[in-house]
Structures are given as structure tokens and as C-alpha cells.
Write a protein that holds these residues in place. Structure first.
Motif, PDB file in Angstrom:
ATOM      1  N   ARG A   1       7.675  -2.170  17.682  1.00 32.42           N
ATOM      2  CA  ARG A   1       7.820  -0.796  18.138  1.00 32.42           C
ATOM      3  C   ARG A   1       6.547   0.029  18.124  1.00 32.42           C
ATOM      4  O   ARG A   1       6.486   1.045  18.805  1.00 32.42           O
ATOM      5  CB  ARG A   1       8.905  -0.109  17.302  1.00 32.42           C
ATOM      6  N   VAL A   2       5.549  -0.342  17.357  1.00 34.06           N
ATOM      7  CA  VAL A   2       4.299   0.430  17.312  1.00 34.06           C
ATOM      8  C   VAL A   2       3.235  -0.325  18.090  1.00 34.06           C
ATOM      9  O   VAL A   2       2.935  -1.481  17.790  1.00 34.06           O
ATOM     10  CB  VAL A   2       3.834   0.673  15.860  1.00 34.06           C
ATOM     11  N   LYS A   3       2.692   0.345  19.078  1.00 37.54           N
ATOM     12  CA  LYS A   3       1.627  -0.233  19.904  1.00 37.54           C
ATOM     13  C   LYS A   3       0.439   0.724  19.905  1.00 37.54           C
ATOM     14  O   LYS A   3       0.615   1.938  19.928  1.00 37.54           O
ATOM     15  CB  LYS A   3       2.096  -0.457  21.347  1.00 37.54           C
ATOM     16  N   ILE A   4      -0.744   0.147  19.891  1.00 37.39           N
ATOM     17  CA  ILE A   4      -1.970   0.945  19.985  1.00 37.39           C
ATOM     18  C   ILE A   4      -2.658   0.539  21.273  1.00 37.39           C
ATOM     19  O   ILE A   4      -2.929  -0.644  21.481  1.00 37.39           O
ATOM     20  CB  ILE A   4      -2.886   0.711  18.770  1.00 37.39           C
ATOM     21  N   VAL A   5      -2.891   1.521  22.132  1.00 32.29           N
ATOM     22  CA  VAL A   5      -3.487   1.222  23.430  1.00 32.29           C
ATOM     23  C   VAL A   5      -4.735   2.078  23.643  1.00 32.29           C
ATOM     24  O   VAL A   5      -4.824   3.193  23.153  1.00 32.29           O
ATOM     25  CB  VAL A   5      -2.487   1.444  24.585  1.00 32.29           C
TER      26      VAL A   5
ATOM     27  N   GLU B   1       0.827  -1.210   0.000  1.00 31.60           N
ATOM     28  CA  GLU B   1       0.000   0.000   0.000  1.00 31.60           C
ATOM     29  C   GLU B   1       0.861   1.260   0.000  1.00 31.60           C
ATOM     30  O   GLU B   1       0.556   2.221  -0.706  1.00 31.60           O
ATOM     31  CB  GLU B   1      -0.912  -0.002   1.232  1.00 31.60           C
ATOM     32  N   VAL B   2       1.946   1.251   0.753  1.00 24.33           N
ATOM     33  CA  VAL B   2       2.779   2.444   0.894  1.00 24.33           C
ATOM     34  C   VAL B   2       3.829   2.572  -0.208  1.00 24.33           C
ATOM     35  O   VAL B   2       4.059   3.655  -0.724  1.00 24.33           O
ATOM     36  CB  VAL B   2       3.459   2.450   2.288  1.00 24.33           C
TER      37      VAL B   2
ATOM     38  N   ASP C   1      -9.089   2.102  12.379  1.00 28.72           N
ATOM     39  CA  ASP C   1      -9.451   0.754  12.811  1.00 28.72           C
ATOM     40  C   ASP C   1      -8.181   0.133  13.375  1.00 28.72           C
ATOM     41  O   ASP C   1      -7.199  -0.066  12.646  1.00 28.72           O
ATOM     42  CB  ASP C   1      -9.977  -0.058  11.633  1.00 28.72           C
ATOM     43  N   LYS C   2      -8.190  -0.155  14.661  1.00 28.92           N
ATOM     44  CA  LYS C   2      -7.007  -0.688  15.327  1.00 28.92           C
ATOM     45  C   LYS C   2      -6.484  -1.952  14.636  1.00 28.92           C
ATOM     46  O   LYS C   2      -5.277  -2.135  14.495  1.00 28.92           O
ATOM     47  CB  LYS C   2      -7.342  -0.986  16.794  1.00 28.92           C
TER      48      LYS C   2
ATOM     49  N   ASN D   1      -2.244   0.991   9.525  1.00 26.63           N
ATOM     50  CA  ASN D   1      -0.944   0.859   8.865  1.00 26.63           C
ATOM     51  C   ASN D   1      -0.067   2.052   9.254  1.00 26.63           C
ATOM     52  O   ASN D   1      -0.181   3.130   8.673  1.00 26.63           O
ATOM     53  CB  ASN D   1      -1.128   0.809   7.347  1.00 26.63           C
ATOM     54  N   PRO D   2       0.817   1.874  10.220  1.00 21.82           N
ATOM     55  CA  PRO D   2       1.652   2.999  10.652  1.00 21.82           C
ATOM     56  C   PRO D   2       2.614   3.485   9.573  1.00 21.82           C
ATOM     57  O   PRO D   2       3.077   4.624   9.624  1.00 21.82           O
ATOM     58  CB  PRO D   2       2.414   2.428  11.849  1.00 21.82           C
TER      59      PRO D   2
END
Length: 149
Positions: free
Chosen positions: A76-80, A49-50, A111-112, A116-117
Motif C-alpha cells: 500500500r505504500v509507494k514512493i515515486v 524501531e516503532v 532515504d527512499k 519507514n512509513p
């Protein structure tokens, strides 16, 4: 002769100091074992996508870059969800899209599960952990520094 010796002594001490400072300023990045496994389908989709048609050249054919990307996505990327957390952080809507390789990238409803970070111009290589709040939600995106384990 004394001046020449003094010059070389000062030059030696200066180069030694520069070497020590350069080594103390850099940190070795330690990768978790999970970056050794191949990309899964969702990760490939995020990258496609990127990066689009530039994916092979910019990521897949560059083993170190691929390790870094896997590390970002897996470690390294977390969603809380922090409903009682009221601290103000930069909003996700304020982070520009990373559309260098795909100019048709669009912001989507958050949408968690499918976030896409890599679509965003986060500073993944900052020395400190970063926190962003997802607009109108209790979700926070935490990007750990690559220098933390």
C-alpha cells in the motif's frame, strides 16, 4: 391486536433496512498473496524501531494486525519520483511522528531505500488514497486505500 402487528411489522422493516445499510457500507479487504510470507529483516527492523518492547504484544501476537502491517509495507505504500509533477500536497514534515510506543523516534534525512512509513501518523485506514510530498524533493509518498486492490 392490529396495533401490535403493525408495530412488529415496522420493527421488522426497520431492522431489515439497518442490516442492508450496514452491509453495503462495509467492504471486504482483500490481501495479496505476498502477506503470507514471514516478515523479512528490514520489516522487522521497521517494526522494532516503532514498537520497541511492545512489538510482540501489539503486532506479532495479533495475526490480523500483523497481516494489516505486512499489507501496508508490501502493497500500500509507494514512493515515486515525479519531477514534472508540481501539485501541492501535504509535506512529510507536517505529518507527526507515531511515537506512542517509542518516544525517542526522530525524523531522519529522507532515504527512499530505508524510509519507514510506520514512523509517521499516516491515516492508513482512510477510505481514499493519500499523497504526501517529501520536503525539498521530487518524491511523493502514495498510500493506497486498503479498499483498493
Amino acid at each position: 391486536m392490529r396495533k401490535t402487528l403493525l408495530f412488529f411489522y415496522i420493527l421488522f422493516i426497520s431492522s431489515l433496512t439497518l442490516t442492508v445499510n450496514a452491509q453495503s457500507g462495509s467492504k471486504t479487504i482483500v490481501f495479496n498473496e505476498n502477506i503470507k510470507t514471514p516478515l523479512n529483516g528490514a520489516e522487522k527492523d521497521m517494526l522494532t524501531e516503532v514498537y520497541g518492547e511492545h512489538l510482540k504484544m501489539n503486532i506479532l501476537d495479533n495475526p490480523q494486525r500483523l497481516k494489516s502491517i505486512k499489507n501496508i509495507l508490501r502493497n500500500r505504500v509507494k514512493i515515486v519520483d515525479l519531477s514534472s509533477f508540481k501539485k501541492d500536497y501535504k509535506l512529510l514534515s507536517q505529518v507527526p511522528l507515531f511515537n506512542k510506543y517509542n518516544s525517542s523516534l526522530k525524523r531522519e534525512l529522507f532515504d527512499k531505500a530505508t524510509f519507514n512509513p510506520l514512523k509517521y501518523s499516516f491515516d492508513f485506514y482512510a477510505k481514499q488514497t493519500q499523497v504526501f510530498r517529501v520536503d525539498n524533493t521530487n518524491y511523493y509518498i502514495i498510500i493506497k486505500s486498503q479498499h483498493q486492490n
